[in-house]
Design an enzyme around this catalytic site. Sequence first.
Site, mmCIF file in Angstrom:
data_model
loop_
_atom_site.group_PDB
_atom_site.id
_atom_site.type_symbol
_atom_site.label_atom_id
_atom_site.label_comp_id
_atom_site.label_asym_id
_atom_site.label_seq_id
_atom_site.Cartn_x
_atom_site.Cartn_y
_atom_site.Cartn_z
ATOM 1 N N SER A 22 0.805 -1.230 0.000
ATOM 2 C CA SER A 22 0.000 0.000 0.000
ATOM 3 C C SER A 22 0.831 1.270 0.000
ATOM 4 C CB SER A 22 -0.937 0.015 1.217
ATOM 5 O OG SER A 22 -0.204 -0.065 2.431
ATOM 6 N N ASP B 250 -3.485 8.104 8.206
ATOM 7 C CA ASP B 250 -4.399 7.241 8.954
ATOM 8 C C ASP B 250 -3.571 6.502 10.001
ATOM 9 O OD1 ASP B 250 -3.108 5.155 7.599
ATOM 10 O OD2 ASP B 250 -4.720 4.892 6.138
ATOM 11 N N HIS C 111 -0.621 4.621 7.548
ATOM 12 C CA HIS C 111 0.085 5.208 6.415
ATOM 13 C C HIS C 111 0.455 6.672 6.670
ATOM 14 C CE1 HIS C 111 -2.530 1.986 4.713
ATOM 15 N NE2 HIS C 111 -1.399 1.671 4.106
#
Length: 367
Positions: free
Chosen positions: A51, A342, A345
């Site tokens: 990600s 978040d 991340h």
Amino acid sequence: MKSLFQNLHYSQIMSLLILCYSTIAIIFQHFCAASLPNNETVPAVIVFGDSIVDPGNNNHIETLIKCNFPPYGRDFVGGNNPTGRFSNGLVPSDIIAAKFGVKDLLPAYLDPNLEIQELLTGVSFASGGAGYDPLTSELVSVMSLSYQLNMFKEYIMKIKEAFGGNITTKIVSKSIYIVCIGSDDIANTYAQTPFRRAQYDIQSYTDLMASEASNFLQELYVVGARRIGVFNIPVIGCVPSQRTIGGGILRSCSDSSNQGAILFNSKLSSQMDTLQIKLPDARFVYLDSYNPFLDMLQNPTKYGFEETDKGCCGTGNIEVGILCNRYSIDTCSNSSNYLFWDSYHPTEKTYNVLSSLVLDNKIKDFF
């Protein structure tokens, strides 16, 4: 403001100004493409991973690991543009492509609107939630490294059919390859599920990860890659979600996750040294994100940050992916104060600073 400066001693004012200028310099380094040695040019940047470098591939597969909704993309190119990047804006794949002077945004290979011409300057095959351990990708139904490699082979065939063998050979041999993966193996598969802990202690599990990493890098080489940079695992135990889950009542960093990262990083570095000897016509560049990120966590004001142990989205303690959404209460208004967007991340600003700290002094090693 005037009264504030009147109450400060001259030396204090100068110190503040120096800090401001230093912070600005660090933040804006990424806007200029790096100076490549010997007038080298890079035709494309090609990325594999999770990600951290997924610009939206997961939008187009059946998985819950998605972020193609607000507030993700809140600050992306004009604002309020959730592309599937796991941040408020750019991610490292974009920043790295710009650093090598290729393009400002690195698209997702699975983007249905991607034009054939875009393939010539590179794409990202990364899939949020993937890992070196094949089980990591399987658990959350995302694209494993082997699947990403197969897509790369498909990408080569598309270029060859559209532009011919000579152009294809140049792109494959001269491109910069970036691999950024492994955090989910430690933080999720090993720390949060029983499947691997029943089979492996952390020593043997990181051996498995390092072996998978080495196999993947050799497979990349066989396909034709020669300039390969690999990010190690950052201080994964200090991301907000790991503090919440494994840090006790005080939400301290998870030492076990950090120790797992340190173990793996040492083995990854050794594997890459071995490959460099075995395959001397390639360049294997070890990219250390652990120590620079640790310094950012320990000295946030040095880099222009205030908040380090929670994310901007919602409470910042646990929200990530579908839990970070337009209904998340208390999402911060100024993400530039935050290391994390978040609970897992970083923010675009963090990615910019960290990418410069990790990569700028290593660019020459690719050539």
